[in-house]
Design a protein around this motif. Structure first.
Motif, short mmCIF file in Angstrom:
data_model
loop_
_atom_site.label_atom_id
_atom_site.label_comp_id
_atom_site.label_asym_id
_atom_site.label_seq_id
_atom_site.Cartn_x
_atom_site.Cartn_y
_atom_site.Cartn_z
N ASN A 166 5.79 -4.72 -1.91
CA ASN A 166 6.71 -3.77 -1.27
C ASN A 166 6.64 -3.95 0.24
O ASN A 166 5.58 -4.27 0.77
CB ASN A 166 6.34 -2.32 -1.60
CG ASN A 166 6.48 -2.00 -3.06
OD1 ASN A 166 7.36 -2.52 -3.74
ND2 ASN A 166 5.63 -1.13 -3.55
N ASP A 206 6.95 0.98 7.76
CA ASP A 206 5.65 1.61 7.99
C ASP A 206 4.61 1.33 6.89
O ASP A 206 3.50 1.84 6.96
CB ASP A 206 5.80 3.11 8.20
CG ASP A 206 6.45 3.81 7.01
OD1 ASP A 206 6.84 3.14 6.05
OD2 ASP A 206 6.55 5.05 7.07
N LYS A 207 4.95 0.49 5.90
CA LYS A 207 3.98 0.15 4.86
C LYS A 207 4.32 -1.20 4.23
O LYS A 207 5.47 -1.46 3.89
CB LYS A 207 3.95 1.23 3.77
CG LYS A 207 2.83 1.02 2.76
CD LYS A 207 2.86 2.06 1.67
CE LYS A 207 2.17 3.31 2.18
NZ LYS A 207 2.03 4.32 1.08
N LYS A 209 2.80 -3.73 1.11
CA LYS A 209 1.88 -3.87 -0.01
C LYS A 209 1.86 -5.34 -0.43
O LYS A 209 2.87 -5.89 -0.85
CB LYS A 209 2.33 -2.98 -1.18
CG LYS A 209 1.36 -2.92 -2.33
CD LYS A 209 1.83 -1.87 -3.34
CE LYS A 209 0.83 -1.67 -4.45
NZ LYS A 209 1.26 -0.62 -5.38
N ILE A 269 -2.83 -2.72 1.03
CA ILE A 269 -1.75 -1.90 1.57
C ILE A 269 -2.03 -1.68 3.05
O ILE A 269 -3.10 -1.18 3.42
CB ILE A 269 -1.66 -0.56 0.83
CG1 ILE A 269 -1.45 -0.81 -0.66
CG2 ILE A 269 -0.54 0.30 1.42
CD1 ILE A 269 -1.70 0.38 -1.54
N PHE A 270 -1.08 -2.07 3.88
CA PHE A 270 -1.19 -1.93 5.32
C PHE A 270 -0.18 -0.89 5.78
O PHE A 270 1.01 -1.01 5.49
CB PHE A 270 -0.93 -3.26 6.02
CG PHE A 270 -1.86 -4.34 5.54
CD1 PHE A 270 -3.12 -4.47 6.10
CD2 PHE A 270 -1.49 -5.20 4.54
CE1 PHE A 270 -3.99 -5.44 5.65
CE2 PHE A 270 -2.35 -6.19 4.07
CZ PHE A 270 -3.61 -6.30 4.64
N SER A 271 -0.67 0.13 6.47
CA SER A 271 0.21 1.20 6.96
C SER A 271 0.20 1.18 8.49
O SER A 271 -0.80 0.83 9.11
CB SER A 271 -0.28 2.56 6.47
OG SER A 271 -0.30 2.60 5.07
N LYS A 305 3.23 1.43 12.10
CA LYS A 305 4.58 1.63 12.63
C LYS A 305 5.13 0.29 13.09
O LYS A 305 4.40 -0.56 13.58
CB LYS A 305 4.54 2.60 13.80
CG LYS A 305 4.09 3.98 13.39
CD LYS A 305 4.17 4.95 14.53
CE LYS A 305 3.56 6.20 14.02
NZ LYS A 305 3.82 7.40 14.31
N ILE A 317 -0.79 -1.41 13.41
CA ILE A 317 -1.48 -1.25 12.13
C ILE A 317 -2.52 -0.14 12.27
O ILE A 317 -3.40 -0.22 13.12
CB ILE A 317 -2.15 -2.58 11.70
CG1 ILE A 317 -1.08 -3.66 11.60
CG2 ILE A 317 -2.90 -2.41 10.39
CD1 ILE A 317 -1.60 -5.07 11.70
N GLN A 336 -5.82 -0.47 3.12
CA GLN A 336 -6.31 0.14 1.89
C GLN A 336 -6.29 -0.91 0.78
O GLN A 336 -5.42 -1.77 0.73
CB GLN A 336 -5.40 1.30 1.53
CG GLN A 336 -5.79 2.08 0.32
CD GLN A 336 -4.82 3.24 0.08
OE1 GLN A 336 -3.79 3.35 0.73
NE2 GLN A 336 -5.16 4.09 -0.85
#
Length: 93
Positions: free
Chosen positions: A43, A47-48, A50, A59-61, A63, A81, A85
């Motif tokens: 995905n 802002d995310k 996967k 999973i990188f979150s 902006k 970043i 997770q």
């Protein structure tokens, strides 16, 4: 890691991420991210992101996340970043 694999790595002086198909992640500050041994992008939005890996997902979150470059063996992400997770396949963390 079992004893035989450990001996194999030691004898041939190999990196564990190569032999065991583990992801290698390099984070430069909060702005640049390099990942080896990925299995593709699951995905992606602003802002995310996967990323599929051997036994789960990273999973990188943040902006303004941008996939700068994607290759079969590695990918480059930039942006702000703020969180990384790991998620096992099946949803457990």
């Amino acid at each position: 890691m079992d004893k035989i694999k450990k001996q194999f790595l030691d004898i041939f002086d190999l990196s564990p991420e190569i032999v065991l198909d583990l992801p290698l992640i390099m984070l430069v500050g909060q702005q640049k991210l390099y990942i080896e041994n990925h299995k593709g992008i699951k995905n992606f939005d602003n802002d995310k992101i996967k990323i599929s890996i051997n036994k789960g997902y990273l999973i990188f979150s943040g902006k303004e996340l941008v996939v700068e470059e994607i290759r079969e063996d590695c990918l480059f992400i930039s942006g702000n970043i703020v969180m990384i997770q790991y998620e096992k396949r099946g949803g457990a963390v």
